[in-house]
Motif scaffolding. Structure first.
Motif, PDB file in Angstrom:
ATOM      1  N   TYR A 141       0.802  -1.233   0.000  1.00  0.00           N
ATOM      2  CA  TYR A 141       0.000   0.000   0.000  1.00  0.00           C
ATOM      3  C   TYR A 141       0.833   1.282   0.000  1.00  0.00           C
ATOM      4  N   ILE A 195     -13.656  -0.845  -0.999  1.00  0.00           N
ATOM      5  CA  ILE A 195     -12.226  -0.534  -0.955  1.00  0.00           C
ATOM      6  C   ILE A 195     -11.992   0.921  -0.543  1.00  0.00           C
ATOM      7  N   ARG A 198      -8.964   2.313   1.343  1.00  0.00           N
ATOM      8  CA  ARG A 198      -7.647   2.282   0.709  1.00  0.00           C
ATOM      9  C   ARG A 198      -7.501   3.404  -0.330  1.00  0.00           C
ATOM     10  N   LEU A 199      -8.623   3.834  -0.890  1.00  0.00           N
ATOM     11  CA  LEU A 199      -8.556   4.866  -1.928  1.00  0.00           C
ATOM     12  C   LEU A 199      -8.535   6.278  -1.343  1.00  0.00           C
ATOM     13  N   SER A 205      -6.862   9.403  -6.158  1.00  0.00           N
ATOM     14  CA  SER A 205      -7.874   8.349  -6.053  1.00  0.00           C
ATOM     15  C   SER A 205      -9.229   8.941  -5.666  1.00  0.00           C
ATOM     16  N   TYR A 415      -7.840  -2.983  -7.377  1.00  0.00           N
ATOM     17  CA  TYR A 415      -7.435  -1.575  -7.249  1.00  0.00           C
ATOM     18  C   TYR A 415      -5.957  -1.422  -6.862  1.00  0.00           C
ATOM     19  N   GLY A 418      -4.079   1.103  -4.641  1.00  0.00           N
ATOM     20  CA  GLY A 418      -5.108   2.081  -4.251  1.00  0.00           C
ATOM     21  C   GLY A 418      -4.710   3.506  -4.626  1.00  0.00           C
TER      22      GLY A 418
END
Ligand code: DON
Length: 580
Positions: A141, A195, A198-199, A205, A415, A418
């Motif tokens: 990540y 998600i 994470r975005l 994002s 994704y 992210g």
């Protein structure tokens, strides 16, 4: 037990009936209605060509390319770019993958390797803390989770070598979809909702995936991607080098610099896809071609088929305890070898000949008992890790002139990292997690790796992606592959076996329940639909059986006697096979 019951006609004779009907009836009966009487699952049917992808909009634009006289590679590249717009969880320009192209006319099957590479400044312990422990957050990540993307270079290379369209023509539908937008299906909306955490931390994002007030898009709303459209337009106008040396490269490098990422303009400029020889083996008279390293997929498909060929799988029957037992035993041994030997052959020696040889398969088969499961600890030691939710995407395309394409590409997790590149509108992969962060520490799919797959500058991380083309009597016969992380290889194996051993039509072959064993954890993972009696028999042999969520999405096609059949995997609600 056979999958076909009565009338006792096999797949070939059923297909032959189509042509007879087409000729013999004056009021033409659509082939689709005539072809599979008595079956539960019905493939898409065509006599001119077939497209199977994980998103109906990508299938449609690829089908249109075939209809306009483009070949399978033209359609595949068009689909690849369209998926980057319609299915950003896995379709991509910020990731990488593998494409197999089979041209019946030349007899050639080539593999294009456009897997991501580690940046030049990458180093073996980059995903470890000061105590030498692997830190999965770092390889998943952060900006350093991303390998140098290969998709744009790989798709452009495929088009230039084997296609007839210009890059701008292949990009046009993707640009239109990004610019004008498209109505969102449920699956897309659910994906972003799931998600969200994470975005949200990343400006790029948030801008791409959420409305201005930060709320979520709803099903049916039109989703536009202006930054991505502009990026695709630049590539269309200036060629693939724009992504690697132009404004897009600058946007990536700036994003990296701002966030402590190692990837530089130089890494991007130095990226090159490679043409590889696919792994090749035979199975019951069929030629199997599948992806060679840096993917482990083809090597282990061939290895497992070599082990399984000596069992009368057609007779022991589809998903019977005996069949699942020998499959699981073959899988365990293949995945144990994977952890030890497989890596990027540009950097390490991989004993490919040995692993795929029939002699070695004989040796491994001799260790398999029909009365008892071999515990994985007796094959080799290791530590299991739970599976992650994830997504890659595979598509299969064939034209009416003997060309077929099998393509799997990914940004790794759904994704990817992210992280959307600000101003460029696409997600960065987190493929660096496919390296072995530390020997003996599993990656997100529970896969172990060692020296052969350690992080090194400019190296490609080991993959499981298994785009596969099966030929019969020199002709393209079956095109398949799948997402699913570690389950990719076994999913692809089962589509092959379902067709070759169990005589299933392609829609049945991709739909029926699947099983998976990857050596560690020492369990047979099954989908819903395996009978409790079978599970009890497997347990009595010493197997641990664990039912979990569905595995893979094997968008596949077959060609027999000039008839194309397509199987869209029901495990994805947007899957679609379209004939010409
Ligand atoms: O290359 C690989 O093997 C993985 N990065 C693929 C990831 C994947 O398939 C995710 N899931 N469906």
């Amino acid at each position: 037990m056979r999958i076909r019951f009565s009338p006792p006609i096999n797949r070939l004779t059923t297909l032959a009936c189509v042509s007879v009907l087409a000729v013999a009836t004056s009021t033409a009966v659509p082939a689709q209605q005539a072809i599979l009487e008595g079956e539960r699952f019905h493939p898409e049917v065509s006599e001119k060509g077939m497209v199977a992808t994980s998103h109906f909009l990508a299938s449609k634009v690829a089908r249109d390319v075939l209809a306009d006289g483009g070949n399978a590679v033209d359609a595949a590249v068009t689909a690849g770019f369209a998926l980057a717009v319609t299915q950003p969880r896995s379709g991509n320009i910020g990731g990488g993958g593998f494409m197999l192209v089979s041209d019946e006319k030349s007899g050639e099957v080539v593999a294009i390797d456009y897997r991501e590479k580690a940046p030049a400044a990458a180093f073996e312990t980059m995903f470890q803390n000061d105590e030498g422990e692997a830190v999965s957050e770092l390889s998943r990540y952060t900006h350093n989770a991303s390998g140098v993307p290969g998709t744009v270079a790989g798709l452009a290379m495929a088009l230039e070598k084997y296609g007839t369209l210009s890059l701008a023509e292949a990009l046009a539908p993707a640009i239109r979809l990004a610019e004008d937008g498209f109505a969102l299906p449920q699956r897309f909306v659910n994906g972003i909702r799931d998600i969200r955490d994470r975005l949200e931390p990343w400006d790029g994002s948030r801008k791409k995936f959420f409305k201005e007030d930060g709320s979520l898009y709803q099903v049916g709303e039109v989703f536009k991607q202006p930054d991505l459209a502009a990026t695709l337009k630049r590539i269309a106008e200036q060629g693939p080098q724009e992504f690697y040396e132009g404004k897009t490269a600058e946007l990536i490098a700036t994003q990296m610099e701002k966030n402590g990422g190692l990837m530089t303009m130089e890494d991007l400029a130095n990226y090159e896809p490679a043409i590889r020889e696919p792994s090749h083996g035979t199975y019951r008279g069929h030629d199997i071609y599948a992806m060679s390293p840096p993917s482990s997929g083809g090597v282990h498909i061939v290895q497992m088929l070599n082990i399984l060929e000596n069992y009368d799988i057609g007779k022991t029957g589809f998903n019977s305890a005996n069949t699942i037992h020998v499959m699981a035993e073959a899988m365990k041994r293949a995945y144990a070898d994977r952890s030890e030997y497989l890596g990027d052959t540009d950097f390490v020696e991989v004993p490919l000949k040995g692993i795929t040889s029939e002699g070695y398969a004989d040796e491994l088969r001799s260790q398999i008992s029909m009365d008892k499961a071999t515990p994985s600890s007796e094959i080799a030691p290791g530590n299991p890790l739970p599976y992650e939710s994830n997504e890659t995407t595979h598509f299969s395309i064939a034209d009416g002139n003997g060309m077929a394409v099998s393509n799997t590409y990914t940004i790794n997790f759904s994704y990817g990292s992210g992280i959307v590149v600000e101003g460029a509108g696409f997600l960065l992969n987190n493929e660096m997690d496919d390296f072995s962060a530390k020997p003996g520490v599993p990656n997100a799919y529970g896969l172990l790796g060692g020296e052969a797959n350690k992080v090194e500058p400019d190296k490609r991380m080991l993959s499981s992606m298994t785009p596969t083309i099966v030929k019969k009597d020199g002709k393209n016969f079956l095109v398949t592959g799948s997402p699913g992380g570690s389950r990719i290889i076994t999913t692809t194996l089962q589509v092959l076996m379902n067709v070759i051993d169990h005589d299933m039509n392609i829609q049945t072959a991709v739909s029926v329940p699947r099983i998976h064993h990857q050596w560690l954890p020492d369990e047979i993972r099954i989908e819903q639909g395996i009978s409790p009696d079978t599970i009890a028999l497997l347990e009595s042999l010493g197997h641990t059986v664990s039912q979990q969520e569905a595995m893979g999405a094997a968008q596949s096609l077959m060609i027999e006697d000039g008839v194309f059949t397509g199987g869209a995997d029901p495990r994805r609600s947007t899957s679609s096979a379209m004939g010409l």
